[in-house]
Design a protein around this motif. Sequence first.
Motif, mmCIF file in Angstrom:
data_model
loop_
_atom_site.group_PDB
_atom_site.id
_atom_site.type_symbol
_atom_site.label_atom_id
_atom_site.label_comp_id
_atom_site.label_asym_id
_atom_site.label_seq_id
_atom_site.Cartn_x
_atom_site.Cartn_y
_atom_site.Cartn_z
ATOM 1 N N VAL A 83 30.339 -138.004 -20.129
ATOM 2 C CA VAL A 83 30.545 -136.719 -20.510
ATOM 3 C C VAL A 83 31.788 -136.276 -21.482
ATOM 4 O O VAL A 83 31.577 -135.530 -22.210
ATOM 5 N N VAL A 84 32.953 -136.791 -21.108
ATOM 6 C CA VAL A 84 34.187 -136.459 -21.919
ATOM 7 C C VAL A 84 34.275 -137.175 -23.103
ATOM 8 O O VAL A 84 34.602 -136.469 -24.018
ATOM 9 N N LEU A 85 33.998 -138.139 -23.171
ATOM 10 C CA LEU A 85 34.005 -138.991 -24.624
ATOM 11 C C LEU A 85 33.203 -138.463 -25.701
ATOM 12 O O LEU A 85 33.938 -138.065 -26.754
ATOM 13 N N PRO A 86 32.156 -138.095 -25.575
ATOM 14 C CA PRO A 86 31.306 -137.104 -26.605
ATOM 15 C C PRO A 86 31.957 -135.909 -27.035
ATOM 16 O O PRO A 86 32.139 -135.561 -28.202
ATOM 17 N N LEU A 87 32.567 -135.096 -26.151
ATOM 18 C CA LEU A 87 33.187 -133.913 -26.391
ATOM 19 C C LEU A 87 34.547 -134.108 -27.031
ATOM 20 O O LEU A 87 34.698 -133.769 -28.193
ATOM 21 N N LEU A 88 35.061 -134.899 -26.418
ATOM 22 C CA LEU A 88 36.430 -135.368 -27.335
ATOM 23 C C LEU A 88 36.191 -135.934 -28.881
ATOM 24 O O LEU A 88 36.990 -135.526 -29.621
ATOM 25 N N TRP A 89 35.356 -137.011 -28.793
ATOM 26 C CA TRP A 89 34.890 -137.409 -30.184
ATOM 27 C C TRP A 89 34.723 -136.138 -31.103
ATOM 28 O O TRP A 89 34.704 -136.328 -32.406
ATOM 29 N N SER A 90 33.596 -135.385 -30.738
ATOM 30 C CA SER A 90 33.121 -134.210 -31.462
ATOM 31 C C SER A 90 34.559 -133.403 -31.883
ATOM 32 O O SER A 90 34.484 -132.951 -33.065
ATOM 33 N N VAL A 91 35.270 -133.006 -30.970
ATOM 34 C CA VAL A 91 36.459 -132.170 -31.235
ATOM 35 C C VAL A 91 37.330 -133.090 -32.417
ATOM 36 O O VAL A 91 37.628 -132.492 -33.330
ATOM 37 N N LEU A 92 37.575 -134.233 -32.144
ATOM 38 C CA LEU A 92 38.515 -134.973 -33.160
ATOM 39 C C LEU A 92 37.654 -135.290 -34.586
ATOM 40 O O LEU A 92 38.310 -135.017 -35.724
ATOM 41 N N THR A 93 36.306 -135.321 -34.564
ATOM 42 C CA THR A 93 35.509 -135.508 -35.873
ATOM 43 C C THR A 93 35.717 -134.233 -36.666
ATOM 44 O O THR A 93 35.573 -134.087 -37.782
ATOM 45 N N SER A 94 35.549 -133.105 -35.728
ATOM 46 C CA SER A 94 35.937 -131.817 -36.708
ATOM 47 C C SER A 94 37.071 -131.571 -37.102
ATOM 48 O O SER A 94 37.387 -130.444 -37.992
ATOM 49 N N LEU A 95 38.149 -132.341 -36.773
ATOM 50 C CA LEU A 95 39.432 -132.258 -37.674
ATOM 51 C C LEU A 95 39.566 -133.408 -38.949
ATOM 52 O O LEU A 95 40.543 -133.537 -39.412
ATOM 53 N N LYS A 96 38.426 -133.927 -39.222
ATOM 54 C CA LYS A 96 38.166 -135.012 -39.987
ATOM 55 C C LYS A 96 37.765 -134.447 -41.371
ATOM 56 O O LYS A 96 37.149 -133.739 -41.386
ATOM 57 N N THR A 97 38.247 -135.291 -42.563
ATOM 58 C CA THR A 97 37.582 -134.896 -43.738
ATOM 59 C C THR A 97 36.339 -135.816 -43.671
ATOM 60 O O THR A 97 36.203 -136.876 -42.986
ATOM 61 N N SER A 98 35.282 -135.526 -44.749
ATOM 62 C CA SER A 98 34.258 -136.304 -44.638
ATOM 63 C C SER A 98 34.535 -137.763 -45.352
ATOM 64 O O SER A 98 33.926 -138.643 -44.728
ATOM 65 N N THR A 99 35.433 -137.947 -45.996
ATOM 66 C CA THR A 99 35.849 -139.292 -46.476
ATOM 67 C C THR A 99 36.329 -140.071 -45.344
ATOM 68 O O THR A 99 36.005 -141.214 -45.032
ATOM 69 N N GLU A 100 37.133 -139.357 -44.370
ATOM 70 C CA GLU A 100 37.637 -140.255 -43.088
ATOM 71 C C GLU A 100 36.238 -140.529 -42.264
ATOM 72 O O GLU A 100 36.197 -141.372 -41.689
ATOM 73 N N PHE A 101 35.310 -139.714 -42.289
ATOM 74 C CA PHE A 101 34.276 -139.797 -41.389
ATOM 75 C C PHE A 101 33.331 -140.779 -41.889
ATOM 76 O O PHE A 101 32.980 -141.815 -41.111
ATOM 77 N N TYR A 102 33.275 -141.185 -43.248
ATOM 78 C CA TYR A 102 32.448 -142.216 -43.634
ATOM 79 C C TYR A 102 33.070 -143.392 -43.589
ATOM 80 O O TYR A 102 32.588 -144.467 -43.559
ATOM 81 N N ASP A 103 34.635 -143.543 -43.820
ATOM 82 C CA ASP A 103 35.414 -144.604 -43.544
ATOM 83 C C ASP A 103 35.286 -145.252 -42.300
ATOM 84 O O ASP A 103 35.126 -146.465 -42.148
ATOM 85 N N ASN A 104 35.452 -144.624 -41.336
ATOM 86 C CA ASN A 104 35.552 -145.106 -39.997
ATOM 87 C C ASN A 104 35.403 -143.670 -38.755
ATOM 88 O O ASN A 104 36.128 -143.042 -38.598
ATOM 89 N N PRO A 105 33.869 -143.582 -38.476
ATOM 90 C CA PRO A 105 33.875 -142.456 -37.438
ATOM 91 C C PRO A 105 34.512 -142.347 -36.070
ATOM 92 O O PRO A 105 34.822 -141.222 -35.795
ATOM 93 N N TRP A 106 35.157 -143.662 -35.861
ATOM 94 C CA TRP A 106 35.902 -143.721 -34.561
ATOM 95 C C TRP A 106 37.320 -143.740 -34.702
ATOM 96 O O TRP A 106 38.138 -143.716 -33.594
ATOM 97 N N LYS A 107 37.698 -143.627 -35.951
ATOM 98 C CA LYS A 107 39.163 -143.570 -36.210
ATOM 99 C C LYS A 107 39.577 -142.151 -35.864
ATOM 100 O O LYS A 107 39.155 -141.195 -36.241
ATOM 101 N N MET A 108 40.841 -142.075 -35.527
ATOM 102 C CA MET A 108 41.657 -140.831 -35.043
ATOM 103 C C MET A 108 41.878 -140.188 -36.547
ATOM 104 O O MET A 108 42.290 -140.744 -37.731
ATOM 105 N N PRO A 109 41.547 -138.637 -36.478
ATOM 106 C CA PRO A 109 42.108 -137.833 -37.949
ATOM 107 C C PRO A 109 43.477 -138.159 -38.281
ATOM 108 O O PRO A 109 44.464 -138.251 -37.531
ATOM 109 N N SER A 110 43.625 -138.269 -39.629
ATOM 110 C CA SER A 110 44.791 -138.560 -40.259
ATOM 111 C C SER A 110 45.720 -137.230 -40.185
ATOM 112 O O SER A 110 46.927 -137.001 -40.257
#
Length: 278
Positions: free
Chosen positions: A23-50
């Motif tokens: 339950v927690v991991l998808p929520l946390l991943w969604s929050v972290l992904t919302s703080l990434k740029t599109s370039t970061e998302f395509y580079d590695n969806p699982w990487k922490m935002p810069s």
Amino acid sequence: MKKKFSFSKFTVRLVLIVNTVFVVLPLLWSVLTSLKTSTEFYDNPWKMPSGFHIQNYINAIGKANMGDYFINSIFVTILGLILSLTFSIASAYVLSRYEFRFRNFIKKVYLIGLFLPPIFGLVPLFMLLKDIGLYDSLIGLSMVYAFTAIPYTTFILSSYFTSIPKEYEEAAIIDGCSYFGLLLKIMVPIARPAILTVSIFNIMAFWNEYMYSLTYISSEAKRTLPIGLINLMEVQRYSTDWGALFAGLVIVMLPTIIVYAILQKHITSGLTVGGLKG
């Protein structure tokens, strides 16, 4: 003294831990992904935002109108809750405390309403809203939310009202309290735990409702958050702005998560309201 190992407790805790992770991991991943740029998302969806790219939320609120949809959802949720509680409290009190003709029949009608799938009323409600001029209206949508929640709300509250000793009413009547004052000054404060419980469940149901909003709202400016999120998904699919898409998703999820986190004790205890009390 050492405690004995309990396989059943260990199994329960293991299941709870695994469920929490899922339950927690998808929520946390969604929050972290919302703080990434599109370039970061395509580079590695699982990487922490810069960094914290708040621009994603600005784009979701401004360009995708999620701010307007948020206000619409707040309006229909609050109005729907007020209407449902107003009718349900009065109905539950009368059905639980007074004997009159057709009382059992009315109670059975409410019980039937608990088991009817919402899809059954989709077309009749659509025709009714068109006839009374409330189609494509936030007020009309709020009324639909309220009236579909009345059977469940009345059922829970009537069970709680039944458990309240009649001595409270008798003492209030001797002191000159009217029937209306008896409901507002005596019964409602005593039934506050049950009222709070059904309010929480109704708020979460109204906030996340999709089918009625999609059917009864046609104007883009009057859409609620679930419909706005689908629209945002379609728009961002072609513009490839994944940060804004996940920002909109977080905007939808955040209020219900906050409500649940603050009032979780009332939610868990409310699951037995009407069962232990009735």
